[in-house]
Structures are given as structure tokens and as C-alpha cells.
Design a protein around this motif. Sequence first.
Motif, PDB file in Angstrom:
ATOM      1  N   LEU A  32       0.835  -1.209   0.000  1.00 11.20           N
ATOM      2  CA  LEU A  32       0.000   0.000   0.000  1.00 11.20           C
ATOM      3  C   LEU A  32       0.867   1.254   0.000  1.00 11.20           C
ATOM      4  N   VAL A  33       1.893   1.247   0.872  1.00  8.40           N
ATOM      5  CA  VAL A  33       2.772   2.419   0.946  1.00  8.40           C
ATOM      6  C   VAL A  33       3.503   2.602  -0.379  1.00  8.40           C
ATOM      7  N   VAL A  34       4.013   1.499  -0.955  1.00 10.96           N
ATOM      8  CA  VAL A  34       4.787   1.602  -2.191  1.00 10.96           C
ATOM      9  C   VAL A  34       3.910   2.075  -3.348  1.00 10.96           C
ATOM     10  N   THR A  35       2.739   1.431  -3.537  1.00  8.38           N
ATOM     11  CA  THR A  35       1.910   1.778  -4.697  1.00  8.38           C
ATOM     12  C   THR A  35       1.356   3.197  -4.572  1.00  8.38           C
ATOM     13  N   LEU A  36       0.836   3.541  -3.402  1.00  6.50           N
ATOM     14  CA  LEU A  36       0.320   4.904  -3.241  1.00  6.50           C
ATOM     15  C   LEU A  36       1.448   5.915  -3.340  1.00  6.50           C
ATOM     16  N   GLY A  37       2.621   5.546  -2.813  1.00  4.71           N
ATOM     17  CA  GLY A  37       3.781   6.437  -2.900  1.00  4.71           C
ATOM     18  C   GLY A  37       4.133   6.719  -4.348  1.00  4.71           C
ATOM     19  N   GLN A 111      -8.783  -0.611  -6.306  1.00  5.79           N
ATOM     20  CA  GLN A 111      -9.987  -0.771  -5.484  1.00  5.79           C
ATOM     21  C   GLN A 111      -9.629  -1.378  -4.126  1.00  5.79           C
ATOM     22  N   THR A 112      -8.760  -2.381  -4.134  1.00  2.00           N
ATOM     23  CA  THR A 112      -8.333  -3.031  -2.889  1.00  2.00           C
ATOM     24  C   THR A 112      -7.485  -2.085  -2.043  1.00  2.00           C
ATOM     25  N   VAL A 113      -6.529  -1.423  -2.697  1.00  4.00           N
ATOM     26  CA  VAL A 113      -5.589  -0.579  -1.955  1.00  4.00           C
ATOM     27  C   VAL A 113      -6.335   0.580  -1.292  1.00  4.00           C
ATOM     28  N   TRP A 114      -7.210   1.264  -2.067  1.00  5.17           N
ATOM     29  CA  TRP A 114      -7.909   2.407  -1.470  1.00  5.17           C
ATOM     30  C   TRP A 114      -8.942   1.963  -0.438  1.00  5.17           C
ATOM     31  N   THR A 115      -9.586   0.806  -0.688  1.00  5.46           N
ATOM     32  CA  THR A 115     -10.526   0.300   0.315  1.00  5.46           C
ATOM     33  C   THR A 115      -9.790   0.002   1.619  1.00  5.46           C
ATOM     34  N   ASP A 116      -8.599  -0.605   1.496  1.00  5.63           N
ATOM     35  CA  ASP A 116      -7.765  -0.875   2.669  1.00  5.63           C
ATOM     36  C   ASP A 116      -7.501   0.415   3.448  1.00  5.63           C
ATOM     37  N   LEU A 117      -7.128   1.459   2.688  1.00  4.57           N
ATOM     38  CA  LEU A 117      -6.824   2.745   3.313  1.00  4.57           C
ATOM     39  C   LEU A 117      -8.072   3.316   3.990  1.00  4.57           C
ATOM     40  N   PHE A 118      -9.211   3.206   3.315  1.00  2.27           N
ATOM     41  CA  PHE A 118     -10.455   3.738   3.879  1.00  2.27           C
ATOM     42  C   PHE A 118     -10.860   2.977   5.131  1.00  2.27           C
ATOM     43  N   PHE A 203     -16.594   4.490  -4.116  1.00  4.77           N
ATOM     44  CA  PHE A 203     -16.101   3.112  -4.285  1.00  4.77           C
ATOM     45  C   PHE A 203     -15.345   2.635  -3.047  1.00  4.77           C
ATOM     46  N   GLY A 204     -14.520   3.493  -2.466  1.00  2.00           N
ATOM     47  CA  GLY A 204     -13.711   3.077  -1.324  1.00  2.00           C
ATOM     48  C   GLY A 204     -14.503   3.087  -0.030  1.00  2.00           C
ATOM     49  N   GLY A 205     -15.475   4.011   0.087  1.00  2.00           N
ATOM     50  CA  GLY A 205     -16.190   4.142   1.354  1.00  2.00           C
ATOM     51  C   GLY A 205     -17.444   3.309   1.434  1.00  2.00           C
ATOM     52  N   PHE A 206     -18.188   3.216   0.314  1.00  2.00           N
ATOM     53  CA  PHE A 206     -19.521   2.617   0.407  1.00  2.00           C
ATOM     54  C   PHE A 206     -19.707   1.389  -0.482  1.00  2.00           C
ATOM     55  N   MET A 207     -19.170   1.426  -1.708  1.00  2.00           N
ATOM     56  CA  MET A 207     -19.405   0.297  -2.616  1.00  2.00           C
ATOM     57  C   MET A 207     -18.505  -0.888  -2.252  1.00  2.00           C
ATOM     58  N   ARG A 208     -17.234  -0.621  -2.021  1.00  2.00           N
ATOM     59  CA  ARG A 208     -16.263  -1.632  -1.602  1.00  2.00           C
ATOM     60  C   ARG A 208     -16.416  -2.964  -2.336  1.00  2.00           C
ATOM     61  N   GLU A 209     -16.827  -4.037  -1.621  1.00  2.00           N
ATOM     62  CA  GLU A 209     -16.851  -5.363  -2.233  1.00  2.00           C
ATOM     63  C   GLU A 209     -17.890  -5.465  -3.342  1.00  2.00           C
ATOM     64  N   GLN A 210     -18.867  -4.518  -3.355  1.00  2.00           N
ATOM     65  CA  GLN A 210     -19.871  -4.553  -4.412  1.00  2.00           C
ATOM     66  C   GLN A 210     -19.230  -4.286  -5.784  1.00  2.00           C
ATOM     67  N   MET A 314     -14.392  -8.921   2.140  1.00  2.00           N
ATOM     68  CA  MET A 314     -15.447  -9.251   1.188  1.00  2.00           C
ATOM     69  C   MET A 314     -16.657  -9.852   1.898  1.00  2.00           C
ATOM     70  N   GLY A 315     -16.521 -10.107   3.198  1.00  2.00           N
ATOM     71  CA  GLY A 315     -17.641 -10.628   3.966  1.00  2.00           C
ATOM     72  C   GLY A 315     -18.011 -12.062   3.626  1.00  2.00           C
ATOM     73  N   ILE A 316     -17.028 -12.868   3.193  1.00  2.00           N
ATOM     74  CA  ILE A 316     -17.348 -14.255   2.838  1.00  2.00           C
ATOM     75  C   ILE A 316     -16.711 -15.195   3.842  1.00  2.00           C
ATOM     76  N   ASP A 317     -17.037 -16.472   3.730  1.00  2.00           N
ATOM     77  CA  ASP A 317     -16.460 -17.510   4.570  1.00  2.00           C
ATOM     78  C   ASP A 317     -15.600 -18.393   3.678  1.00  2.00           C
ATOM     79  N   ILE A 318     -14.280 -18.320   3.887  1.00  2.00           N
ATOM     80  CA  ILE A 318     -13.363 -19.055   3.011  1.00  2.00           C
ATOM     81  C   ILE A 318     -13.586 -20.558   3.157  1.00  2.00           C
ATOM     82  N   ARG A 319     -14.189 -20.945   4.283  1.00  2.00           N
ATOM     83  CA  ARG A 319     -14.388 -22.387   4.510  1.00  2.00           C
ATOM     84  C   ARG A 319     -15.469 -22.954   3.599  1.00  2.00           C
TER      85      ARG A 319
END
Lengths: 518, 291
Positions: A32-37, A111-118, A203-210, A314-319
Motif C-alpha cells: 500500500l505504501v509503495v503503490t500509493l507512494g 480498489q483493494t488498496v484504497w478500500t484498505d486505506l479507507f 467506491f472506497g467508502g460505500f461500494m467496496r466489495e460490491q 469481502m464478507g465471505i467464509d473461506i471455509r
Amino acid sequence: MTSPTPSLYAPRLPIFPRRVSGFYRRLKWGLLVVTLGIYYVTPWLRWNRGPDMPDQAVLIDLANRRFYFFMIEIWPHEFYFVAGLLVMAGLALFLFTAALGRVWCGYACPQTVWTDLFILVERWIEGDRNARVRLHEAPWNTRKWRLRITKWAVWLIIGLLTGGAWVFYFTDAPTLLVDLVTLSAPPVAWFTIAILTATTFVFGGFMREQVCIYMCPWPRIQAAMMDEETLTVAYRDWRGEPRGKGLRRRAAAEAAEAAEISTRAAGPQTGPRSPLIPMPGLPSGLTVLAAPKPSTQAKGDCIDCNACVNVCPMGIDIRDGQQMACITCALCIDACDEVMEKTGQPRGLIDYIALSDAPREADGNPPQSVWRHVLRARNLIYVGLWSGIGIALIFALFLRPEVEMTVAPIRNPTHVVLADGTIRNAYDVRVRNKLGSEQVFDLSLDRTGLVVTVEGSDSETITVPADSQGQARVYVDAPAGSDMATRDRSDLRLWVTDLDSGERAAVDTNFTGQEDDQ
Amino acid sequence: MTTHKDDKKVGTTGHNWDGIEELNNPLPRWWLWTLYATIAWGVVYVILYPAWPLVNSATGGVLGWSTRSEVAAEIAAVDAAQAGLRSELEATDLAVLAANEPLHRFAVQAGASLFANNCAQCHGAGAAGAPGAKGYPNLLDDDWLWGGQIEEIAVTIRHGIRNEDDPDARYSEMPAFGDILERAEIDTLVTHVQSLSDGADPLAGEGGQLFADNCAACHGEDAKGNTDLGAPNLSDAIWLYGSDTESVTTTIRNARYGVMPAWGLMLDEAEVQALAAYVHQLGGGEPTPVD
């Protein structure tokens, strides 16, 4: 209305990912630091190209149709470099997906990086998962409003910085920053910033996994690029099941013990279990083979603590197994390893696994080495293609000529007879000056007896301003009765010489004479 | 989103391919709102913009927008943007136009499109004369009937040649020598004139005598013609109506009478100037002598 019919439309179920720590979380913070940097810093790098040229290291100059990348300058006719880079990006994506599954989605996708940051911002302001769930269910009182507005404000600032950084790639960054601060920037800059701020915020605050599940085509495409040798995040169900906790777990353990006693004569039922795939570069603690477990514990290692579900963005169950919504961010691995350490069981109940190893491991055999999975023909072909194109592009970059000219013979008419019988051919000549200063180019021919003139001048030279293309109509005259004047068609080579550097280039064209001279 | 088949919250659609079943997941509600938003947008669009086709036209929309008016506005904007250059071009002395590089470039570009619209019908799109026809001068060469300096070209374009519309039109008339000379004399003259392109002495021999008596008044004793009179140069390699015996005989017996409209009556002064600049830079333009 006797039987409840399921709703056709479901509201989004809010997800509250819990904080997690571990190897993959640290790796993701690093990325995250590298890509955003890279994203925020790049437009501010400077590169000296001469007095009349932009000094921004990376600049997409749409108005003047130039792309600058450090020492490289791409003109529109060299767009094949961009096409080549896009093909390489595509092949790299194929390679990574075939070898490591959806690593792009899990680690590097914006989408992942900014969601992580948010989510990080959300946690700093509203607290971890439980606090956020409580706040979500709390009535809208002063405290909730205060926290929400603070969070949205920080998100908006991040969105603004995101959109703000984007526009700097398209024009001189320091100038534009001054224009933005003094409110004199062009409307397109404001418009772009507004759109990117809005998309980042939403996208980062509300849509996220959608975004990943419903809007992005990549999950569908990637499913077709993975195979059973692909290393992907998975749950070792043969080791974890049957899952259980507390009383149920104890009961299951007792039942298992009883079963074991009754079948002891038949030999040991539990062999060495769940050896981990030796991963190069991972801490050795991760690769410790599972110790034989006391048979007094439950059959399954999974204590059903839901740690893997609670940390999942993502709100899923990997199992539940492989699923489209899984972006393989690997946070469930960290979460589960934490729990496994606490319960004194080997790590890796959730892990990067190749599906072809599943039956092997379930039978108690060690999995194949990670290199066996990664270094296979398919991936090597991708690497070969990728590096082949890369080497070709590098060669093309260093072999491209300093002086470039195109010559288009004028065909309407093919030739003109002058008053003294001279046969004249005309050519549209374009000369590119790629240097940062005005250059004078001299035109000459590969044969004598012909006269070259540039329309509108008395000389054979074309003067081209810095970093632009010069165009001129050039006449080649063959004296009446000469060989070229009386032959229908002759080959002709036009040379262009940069008078400053002596660098030259040639273009082959032809000369039309008048065969049937009346 | 439910992804697991064993989840009892949703059923399947009943579709089954090789044991793979399709779950009947509900759509996200925001997707539904997006659909409603696009429908609302569609309704608003139909009210504001042209939408429903009718028999001869279409509904106009309350904004009154149309592609035609947009094009008209763009053309007006371009005209307004060029107004300065046009008036500058109109006022500029053609002799010094080439020194003003941006204005010259504008004039040549404008002249090129004016040429395609007004001149190409006779002089050809490449300005080399009408293909397959005689008598339409090639404008690419360095041979000029009425002069190749830029002002002379402008006068020719402005007033035309041998037309009734403009009193200042270029005018000259060669006599039809079929009524004046004997057939044998014309044959001799034809042979003599044909030899002039190869460098023969215009006044030598019997043909030379006929030439001196009948032709040299306009075409000159050196046969190099006279651009003040529109008399062609007979000693060069260019033959507007052909150099074969039949063509030259026809020319001398009947004379030629090429015409050109007076473009000054149809185009404005800036356009005439632009055309002159364009034609002048096609390859044969002559420099204006410095006094």
C-alpha cells in the motif's frame, strides 16, 4: 401470503472487517505504501530535457501529443510502445493469475488498496469491528454524527488527493498546483478532480466489495485462467472438519477418543497431518510440520471462531471453498494462524494451497514443492512471451532513428513538364525534429544530374522548430532528355541530414518521367 | 451474496448443467435504484431533447437543441475566429504576403479549399489541368499566359479571361488565320512553329518570314510570347492545345478562345487573395521584382 417469498432485491449487508496482524497484513501495508507512494510522488519528479521542453519526468502531454517517461519520449507514431507495454501488462496478469491466483485483486488493485486505506481510517475514527457494529446499530445521536462526519471528511480529503494527483500527470505539476490554489486552473482539471474524488469516495467508502462482485469483469475472467496447480487461498477442510467449539467440541473429542479406542487394534488412525507447502521467503515457523496431535482433541482443527470471516473485507467464509467473491487478500490466513498459535495447533489451516495437493494432503502425504506448482510449462510460456516482447521493445527503443523522414510522392499529377522541357516530380516531405532545439535538415539525392528544391525557399534545407514535425513540398527536376526524364519510372533515394549532428536517414521513393515524349 | 449451494436461504433457479446449479441470488438493491435512475434520466431526456420521430420531423424537446444548430454555431465560431486573419489578408499587399509566415500559411490553406470548390472543375484537383482535355492550363508549371507573379495571378482570378461580366477581364483575340493565309502558307507556318520548341530561329526561312509578318506582333520576334497580351510563349516545351500537326493547324486556322469566369464577382477579396497565394506556391510562381 402464507409462504414467505424471498425478496428479489437484497440490500447490501454492511461488513465490518476486524483488525488483523501477521505476515500477509504486513506485506499488504508495504505494498500500500509503495503503490500509493508511486502514484502520488511520480508527477513531482523532474527531468531536464532542455530549455524548450517540459521538465516533468513522467508526463502525458495530450495537447502536444507526446508522452514523456524519464529519458524516453514517445511520439504518436510510436504508439506501438504503449501497445507493447499493454500486451506485457496483460501477459503479466495471465502469469500471476496462473501461478498465484488473484494476487492482483488481493494486493495491487486500486480498489483493494484504497478500500484498505479507507478501512484503516474507519478503524482509527470509529474503532475496531465490535465498536463499529455497535455504532452501526446505535441511534443517530451526537456522537454517531460526529464520528461519521469526521470519517466522511477524511475520506473526502483522500478522494480529493487521489483526483488531484491524477491531473498532475497531464500537465506541469507545480504550475497546475499554483493554478489550483489560485482557482485559475482550467475547467477540465476541476471536472476530472471532481469525478475522481467522487468515485474514490463512493467506491472506497460505500461500494467496496460490491465493485468487485457486481461491477468488475475480472473475477469472471480470472476463474478461467486458474487451474488446479494455481496457488490460491484455501481452507484445509480435511484438517479443519468437523469444526466445533466449546461443549460441542468437547463432545466431539470424546466421541473421537471412543472411536479411536474401539479401532486401536486396526492401527493408528491419525498420521502426520497437514504438512505445509514450503514457501520460499516465508518465516520458517510457518513451515514446521504438524506435530502428531493428542487424540483427546476434536477431530477437526477448526474451532469455528469465525476469525477468518470477521477479518474478510469481502464478507465471505473461506471455509465454503473457492468462490467468485474471494479476492485472495490472504487476511484470513493471518487471522487463522493467530488462532492456531493460541490453541497450540500448527499454522496453515487456511493457507496458499494448490488444489491438486488437496487429495494428496488429505491422504497424509506432503504437498508438492511450491516450485513444482509455479515452474510449469504454462507459466514458463507466459514468462517467455512476456520477456520476448520486453526485449523487443527495448531493442526498438534504442534502435529508433534520431532523424526520421516520410516522403509521399504527389500523384496528381505524377509529373509536370516545365517550360524548358525539364520533368519535375513533387513530394510531400515530413521531417521530425526530436531534439529540444531548432534544427536545419539538408535534403540530397543518391544520384547526380537532378536538382532538389524546397518550395518557398532557394535552398535544399528544411528548418524544423524544436520537438515538432516540419513539412515541405520538395521538387526534384530532371533535365529535358535526360535518362530519368524519359524513363517511365526510376528508383530514387532521398537523404535527409541533420546539419548539426551529421545524423542522416534515407527514404526510397521513385521518379516518374515522360516516356512518350512528343 | 450467497455462494454456497448448501445455504438454505436461497434456492436454485432449477437450471442444472452437468451438476452445476445456478443459485437464485437476489440482485443488490442499489442495482435496482440504478435502474430507476436510468429510467428517470430517460424521461427527463425525452422532455429536454429531440426524441420521438414523427412522419416528417421529430419532437423538438424543450431545450430546442439540434445538431444542425450546433453545426451552425460551430461554423459561426470558426468564422469569428478567422475574422481577424481574413481582414488582415484582405488588407495585405500580396507582394509581401510570403514574409508573413502565419498569414501566408492561412492563405494557402484557405486557398486550397477554395480551389477544390471553385477551380478544380476545370484545372483539376491536382491543378494540372483537366485530365483528358486540352486548353485548361496546368498551374504547376512555370509557363504563364498572363504572368506568374502573385499580383498578376490575383488579377487573372479576380477579373477572369474573355468574359462579358467584368469589363476588366483579361482580353486578347488571335485572328483566325484560316481566313487570311493560304492553306500552303499555314502548313509551312505549322512546321515552322513546331520547330520553335527545338530551338530553331523564329525568323529563319520561309516560315520565318510568315512568322515575322503575321505572328511576331504578339508572340514577339523571339517567339517568347507576351504576358501583357496573353500571347503564349511558342519556344518552350508547353503546348496548351497540343503540339501535333493537327492541333497546331487547328489553332492557327481557327484561333483559340479560352475563357475563365471573373471570380472577383463571386468571391470576396480575401478569398481571391487566398487563391492567388495558393496558386502562386504550386511550383511555378514567379517572384515579384523589387523596384
